[in-house]
Write a protein that holds these residues in place. Structure first.
Motif, mmCIF file in Angstrom:
data_model
loop_
_atom_site.group_PDB
_atom_site.id
_atom_site.type_symbol
_atom_site.label_atom_id
_atom_site.label_comp_id
_atom_site.label_asym_id
_atom_site.label_seq_id
_atom_site.Cartn_x
_atom_site.Cartn_y
_atom_site.Cartn_z
ATOM 1 N N UNK A 106 0.849 -1.189 0.000
ATOM 2 C CA UNK A 106 0.000 0.000 0.000
ATOM 3 C C UNK A 106 0.888 1.243 0.000
ATOM 4 N N UNK A 107 0.455 2.243 -0.740
ATOM 5 C CA UNK A 107 1.166 3.512 -0.771
ATOM 6 C C UNK A 107 2.381 3.550 -1.670
ATOM 7 N N UNK A 108 2.663 2.461 -2.387
ATOM 8 C CA UNK A 108 3.845 2.411 -3.249
ATOM 9 C C UNK A 108 3.443 2.359 -4.717
ATOM 10 N N UNK A 109 4.405 2.692 -5.560
ATOM 11 C CA UNK A 109 4.166 2.735 -7.005
ATOM 12 C C UNK A 109 4.853 1.524 -7.647
ATOM 13 N N UNK A 110 4.352 0.346 -7.301
ATOM 14 C CA UNK A 110 4.945 -0.856 -7.841
ATOM 15 C C UNK A 110 4.597 -2.070 -7.009
ATOM 16 N N UNK A 111 5.355 -3.169 -7.223
ATOM 17 C CA UNK A 111 5.060 -4.423 -6.539
ATOM 18 C C UNK A 111 6.320 -5.271 -6.473
ATOM 19 N N UNK A 112 6.232 -6.361 -5.726
ATOM 20 C CA UNK A 112 7.339 -7.293 -5.575
ATOM 21 C C UNK A 112 6.879 -8.705 -5.913
ATOM 22 N N UNK A 113 7.719 -9.428 -6.626
ATOM 23 C CA UNK A 113 7.521 -10.862 -6.826
ATOM 24 C C UNK A 113 8.667 -11.547 -6.085
ATOM 25 N N UNK A 114 8.397 -12.052 -4.887
ATOM 26 C CA UNK A 114 9.408 -12.698 -4.058
ATOM 27 C C UNK A 114 9.424 -14.198 -4.352
ATOM 28 N N UNK A 115 10.611 -14.741 -4.557
ATOM 29 C CA UNK A 115 10.770 -16.171 -4.794
ATOM 30 C C UNK A 115 11.771 -16.750 -3.803
ATOM 31 N N UNK A 116 11.476 -17.939 -3.355
ATOM 32 C CA UNK A 116 12.357 -18.648 -2.432
ATOM 33 C C UNK A 116 12.482 -20.093 -2.886
ATOM 34 N N UNK A 117 13.710 -20.557 -3.084
ATOM 35 C CA UNK A 117 13.970 -21.941 -3.483
ATOM 36 C C UNK A 117 14.439 -22.729 -2.266
#
Length: 609
Positions: free
Chosen positions: A92-103
């Motif tokens: 919230x409140x940001x201009x974007x997103x994250x795609x987090x990956x964990x192996x």
């Protein structure tokens, strides 16, 4: 097999097409004032997770999805002995997103694992109801702002930029980026990290994506989130969501309530990239067939009540937009997000909607200061002036050109719409008591009573020896038996017009619910009302039933519904409950959430006016 989608997003960016099958994003969307609607950045897919083990690609299988706080999607998937975990976070409140990956190495021996995201930006689409490609130049280039690359779209000058980031110290990072651009301008890219994992060991990377007007804005939007860190952004967003979650006392109903409430919040409204203005839309998903445009009715009678129960301060901002940018053309069928006319044609329910939303806000919050704000005060006067233009010369009934489905009326005086007029007049007399002269408030109440009497005289007809409310009349003998879920006669008690015990209303309900009525779907597993606009049970009809004393049967119908993977659509198959029309219907999702809360949750004691 039909693809099922999950969604997430924030004020600035929507992720409307997250595929359940492989975690791929087909695109992202942004609201754009200069384009009067929505721009979509799309690919086939735009990005998708991948895993290579000991130098060989391994197919990801057995995806299992969850939603944290009903809005943050995450998955686990298998790639041989490697488990991949993913989280899609739009803070919230940001201009974007994250795609987090964990192996995670669940095998009994070490493996060299390369994992990340690959995909391509193939085209940009402009959507306002219809979707069309944007003609312009697509660029991809190295940038020192994010130590990676930036993609942007230019039409003479920049329209937007889209940039990934994963580190501020490229010399120390084990994550890399590759990209290439074809002759057609399409960009292919790969973001990956490579590690040797011992048995039981794990490794993770956060792939941040920022959007902005041009290179620096996009790259630094991503960098800001990187600097805040995944844990901080996740915690901030989780707190925001948790503070707004509601309960209906049943896990399945809780999920339907909250998923649809948050979907309506983030897909029924948003902030434009170019002007940073709050705007309201039918849906920020291109999967909804009339996306990225504004309807008074949809945003205010359906979405607004859910937003009000989730975030009253945000609802106040919405009113500023409604009476400000959108106020000039109030009551016109549909408009662009900048307030100019999209589809002409007058709709009486849409003219009433802003006042009903305003009244709901004041009752909920006690904040009467909004009533004297310049744009709201002048907007109310404009609504009253236009209402007067639609009055019959003699009877206190008001005509409309279009019905609540937006289809052409049969007769000009629709009963439900005139009940909304009655509600509007009563609300204004109550709202402006002590602000307007007392005589004016008394006059509004007289007008309301005249409309109530006119409905009783002209809109109550006899069928099979019983009195009932006609759908519409012409005051010359013409009338019809009919109902529409977007503006149903079921809602007359909810609007405060009559008691649920009122004999005329009960007769009306019996007629439109009986098997002989062609759109009742009586006897079907999902026995809710439809109409020719979409000849299947409507999700709005389930909401109407929840609000009109039919909550137990409506609950059963709702729990049988698959809808659009748990998100409200326009109508469902009367047997399977699968979406039949209108996927990703954000404003409808708000009304469904509100109705569940009113029927089973904390909103049960709230006023229905």
């Amino acid at each position: 097999m039909k693809e099922r989608y999950l969604v997430t997003g924030n004020e600035a960016v929507s992720l409307p097409t997250i595929r359940e099958s492989d975690g791929g994003l087909e695109g992202i969307s942004i609201l754009y004032m200069a384009a009067k609607g929505m721009l979509e950045i799309v690919g086939s897919p735009l990005m998708v997770p991948f895993v290579e083990v000991d130098g060989e690609p391994v197919e990801l299988q057995d995806f299992v999805w969850e939603r944290a706080h009903y809005w943050i999607p995450s998955f686990t998937a298998a790639a041989g002995g490697i488990r991949l975990e993913g989280v899609l976070l739009a803070p919230v409140g940001e201009r974007g997103f994250c795609y987090r990956l964990k192996a995670v190495n669940g095998d009994g021996r070490p493996h060299t694992v390369r994992y990340g995201l690959k995909g391509g930006w193939e085209r940009t689409i402009h959507s306002i109801n219809e979707s069309k490609p944007v003609c312009g130049e697509m660029h991809a280039y190295n940038s020192g702002w994010n130590h990676a690359f930036v993609m942007d779209m230019r039409a003479g000058v920049s329209l937007f930029a889209f940039a990934p980031i994963y580190t501020e110290q490229p010399e120390a990072s084990r994550t890399r980026s590759l990209y290439s651009q074809g002759r057609d301008g399409a960009v292919s890219y790969c973001l990956y990290r490579e590690e040797t994992l011992e048995p039981g060991a794990a490794d993770a990377e956060n792939y941040w994506f920022g959007v902005g007007f041009e290179e620096v804005a996009a790259a630094t939007s991503a960098k800001e989130m990187l600097r805040q860190g995944f844990d901080a952004e996740y915690e901030k967003t989780s707190r925001w969501l948790a503070a707004r979650e509601r309960s209906a006392g049943n896990p399945k109903l809780d999920e339907l309530l909250n998923v649809n409430m948050f979907f309506s919040f983030f897909f029924g409204s948003g902030v434009t990239l170019d002007t940073e203005e709050l705007v309201l839309v039918t849906s920020r998903s291109p999967r909804y067939y009339v996306s990225a445009a504004y309807w008074d009715r949809d945003s205010l009678l359906w979405s607004f009540p859910a937003i009000l129960m989730a975030d009253p301060a945000y609802a106040r901002e919405m009113l500023g937009y409604v009476f400000g940018r959108q106020g000039r053309n109030v009551g016109i069928h549909s408009r662009f997000i900048d307030g100019t006319v999209l589809e002409p044609g007058f709709e009486l329910d849409e003219l009433c909607a802003p006042v009903l939303a305003l009244a709901g806000y004041v009752r909920e919050t006690g904040d009467r200061s909004v009533l004297t704000r310049a744009e709201i005060a002048s907007g109310v006067e404009r609504i009253l002036s236009r209402l007067a233009e639609k009055k019959h010369p003699e009877a206190a009934l008001y005509e409309t050109m279009l019905q609540p489905t937006d289809d052409l009326r049969v007769y000009p005086y629709i009963t439900y719409d005139n009940v909304l007029v009655w509600r509007l007049l009563c609300d204004l007399a109550e709202l402006y008591e002590g602000i307007w002269p007392a005589e004016r408030c008394r006059e509004l109440l007289r007008m309301a009573e005249q409309t109530r009497e006119a409905i009783a005289v002209h809109c109550v007809k006899e069928k099979d020896g019983k009195r009932m409310y006609a759908w519409s009349v012409d005051l010359e003998g013409g009338w019809d038996v009919y109902d529409e879920p977007p503006g149903s006669l079921l809602l007359l008690p909810f609007r405060g017009f009559c008691s649920p015990e009122d004999e005329v209303w009960r007769n009306t309900v019996a007629v439109i619910r009986r098997k002989e009525y062609p759109y009742s779907f009586a006897g079907c597993p999902i026995a809710e009302i439809g109409c020719p606009h979409a000849p299947h049970p409507w999700v709005l009809s389930i909401a109407n039933s929840l609000l009109s004393g039919n909550r137990e049967s409506a609950r059963e119908h709702l729990l049988r519904c698959v809808m659009d993977n748990g998100i409200a659509c326009e109508s469902v198959d009367e047997v399977t409950g699968e979406s039949a029309t209108g996927d990703a219907f954000a404003t409808c999702a708000g009304f469904l959430a509100y109705a569940i809360d009113r029927a089973f949750g904390a909103g049960g004691n709230e006023s229905g006016k």
